[in-house]
Design an enzyme around this catalytic site. Sequence first.
Site, PDB file in Angstrom:
ATOM      1  CB  SER A  48      -1.039  -0.067   1.074  1.00  0.00           C
ATOM      2  OG  SER A  48      -2.178   0.805   1.140  1.00  0.00           O
TER       3      SER A  48
ATOM      4  CG  ASP B 165      -6.043  -4.058  -3.449  1.00  0.00           C
ATOM      5  OD1 ASP B 165      -6.815  -3.298  -3.073  1.00  0.00           O
ATOM      6  OD2 ASP B 165      -4.797  -3.978  -3.021  1.00  0.00           O
TER       7      ASP B 165
ATOM      8  CG  HIS C  66      -5.618  -2.611   0.275  1.00  0.00           C
ATOM      9  ND1 HIS C  66      -4.720  -2.660  -0.902  1.00  0.00           N
ATOM     10  CD2 HIS C  66      -5.140  -1.912   1.056  1.00  0.00           C
ATOM     11  CE1 HIS C  66      -3.687  -1.705  -0.433  1.00  0.00           C
ATOM     12  NE2 HIS C  66      -3.922  -1.305   0.785  1.00  0.00           N
TER      13      HIS C  66
END
Lengths: 386, 212
Positions: free
Chosen positions: A162, A327, A360
Site C-alpha cells: 500500500s 483488491d 487490499h
Amino acid sequence: MNDAAPSPKGSIGLVTTRYFTFAEPPGKLMLVSGQSLSPVTLAYETYGTLNADATNAILILHALSGTAHAAGVHSAGDEYPGWWDAYIGPGKAFDTGRYFVICSNVIGGCNGSTGPSSINTETGREYALDFPVVTVQDMVNAQRHLIDHLGITRLLAVAGGSMGGMQALQWAISYPDRVEAVIAIATAGSLSAQGIAFNEVGRQAIFRDPNFNNGNYYRDEPPSSGLSLARMIAHITYLSEKIMHEKFGRRLQKSELFSFKFDREFMVENYLHAKGLKFVERFDANSYLYITKAIDYFDLKSEHGGKLTAAFENVQADFLVIGFSTDWLYPSANSREIVNALRVAGKNVAYTEVETDKGHDAFLLPDERMEKDIANFLLREFEKIG
Amino acid sequence: MTLELDDYSQKRIAYDLIIQEIPEKSRVLDLGCGDGSLLEELQKLRKIDGYGVEISPEGVSACVERGLYVYQGDIDDGLSDYKSNSFDYVILNQTLHYTKRPRYVISEILRICRSAIISFPNFAHCSIRFGLLCRGMLPKNRLLPYEWHEAPNTHHLSIRDFSRYCAANGYPVKKMSHFSLGKDGSSRVVGISPNFCAEFGFFILDGERFVS
C-alpha cells in the site's frame, strides 16, 4: 540474552522502539512543498544483526496506519505482535536469522516520529495544522538520514504494501544507487480517483467533528467520532465484497428479528464500529489528514512527464511486485501498470498475483505463496551481491 | 483460465534446438516459460539476459525461486508496451496453441524481437491422423496429452498451417527444424515430409524488419 520469557517459535521476541533525531537547528529537512522541518525524530525498530559488510539490511515501509513496530512484542504478555509479524522473524520471509530488518514510523505519523502531534520547538505547542504537508518523497528522504545513521550505504531491499509500496518505489527512484531490490505489494504509481475520493470523505469526517477545533484539540477532547468514522469508511475499502459476505453476510448481532429501531443490528455494523473505536485509541486525527494527503499527492507519472516508464528510467534495483486478485483499492491492474513500465524500461521485475478473497488487507495477512515468493526473491538477490 | 503447469518443461521439448540457436549474451523473452527451466539453462549456458511470462502461479513461483524475472499473466498482456526490437529472441515454445489471440501475439512478437522461435505440436502428425482415421478418436499422446474435455488448447495447427500463415502474412521464415523426440528426449530433426512425420513444428522467423 535474558531468560525472562522464551520467544514463541518464529517470533523475534521482545523488541524496543528506538529514536533517532536529526536536522537539529540550525539544520533542517527541506520538504517537497518548499517548507522545512527541524528537528526531525524518527521512531524505529531493528530486528536481526547487520553483517560486517552491511550488505544484509532491509528497510520495511509501513502503510497509512502502520508504526515502527513491525515484528515481535513489546512486553512478555503482549497479545499484539508487530503489524507484519507474519512475515518478519526467524525463518520467515524476512528471515531475521539472515537479514538486518529495519522499520521506522513515517514523518507526519503519530507513533514516535515527528508529526502534527509533536511539539513545535518555535512555539512550545503541538504543531497541529501548522505542521507542513509532507509527501511520500519527504518520508523517504527522512528515512535516508536514518539509514546513513545506521551505517548502511546500500540496502539489500526496501519492502512494503500500500503506501509502504509507494515508499519502496520512491526509494528506488530517489536513491537508485542505494537500493539493491524492491518489494512493492498491493500498491500503485498513483492512487485512483476513487481512492482519493474515499480519503477525502475520511478527512471530511474529521474536519466536521465538533471537537476538531481546526486541529487544536491536543489539550481538549480529540475528534474521536470523526476519526473513527474515517476509519470505518476506509476499512470498507480494505475488504472485498466477497470476504465481507463470508465474514458477516446479513447476519444480525443478537436476535433473529429486526428491532425496527436504528440500533446496530447487523454484524457488519458492529464490526466497523469496533474497528473505528479501536483505531482512535492509537491514532491521531491530524496525522490521518497528513498521511492520506501524502498518499493522494503521490504520482510517479505526473512527476515524470506523464510516463511511468520515465519514472523508472534511472532505477538500478530489481523488483518483485505483488498484486491481489480482489483488491479494489489498489487493484492488481495498478501493479501490472508498474510492472509493464519496468519491463519496458528494461528493468528486472518479477510479478506475482495472489488469488485471494481478502481484498487490499491481504498484504497484512499470512499467505503461504506470498511468503515463499518474498523469501526466494530476497535469497536470490542476496546471493547475487554475494 | 489457469493452466496446469504444462509438462513440456519437465520433458524439455525443443530445449536442445533452442539452446543451440541462441548466441551468448542475447536478450531473450520466453512467453509461457513454465517453471523457468529453459530460461535457467539459457542463463547458465549462454549467459543470456532472460525474462519470462507465465500464467500459472506455480510456474511463476518456481521462476522466482530460480531467481528469474517473470511476469504472471497472459502472454499477450503488455506486449504492446515494448519498443520495437527490444529482444534478440522471443521464444514461443509449445505455447502458441494455448494463446487466445495467436494473430496478435505473432505480429507483436515479430515487432519486438529480431528473431522469433516458435515451436508447437504438429496436429497433422501421422499418430494423430491414424488415431482419427482408424479409431475415430483423438489420440491421447505426448502431442495431445489431454482428454478432449480437459484440453486447454484453443488453436490446434499443423506445420503446413503455420507455413501458409507465414507466407500469407509476409513473415519471413529464417529457418525450420521440425522434429520428433528421440527416446532420450532429444530432438531428431525430420527432413522428409515433416508435416506427416515430425511431431513438432520448429520455425525461426525474422522479426528485424517488423517495426512500428
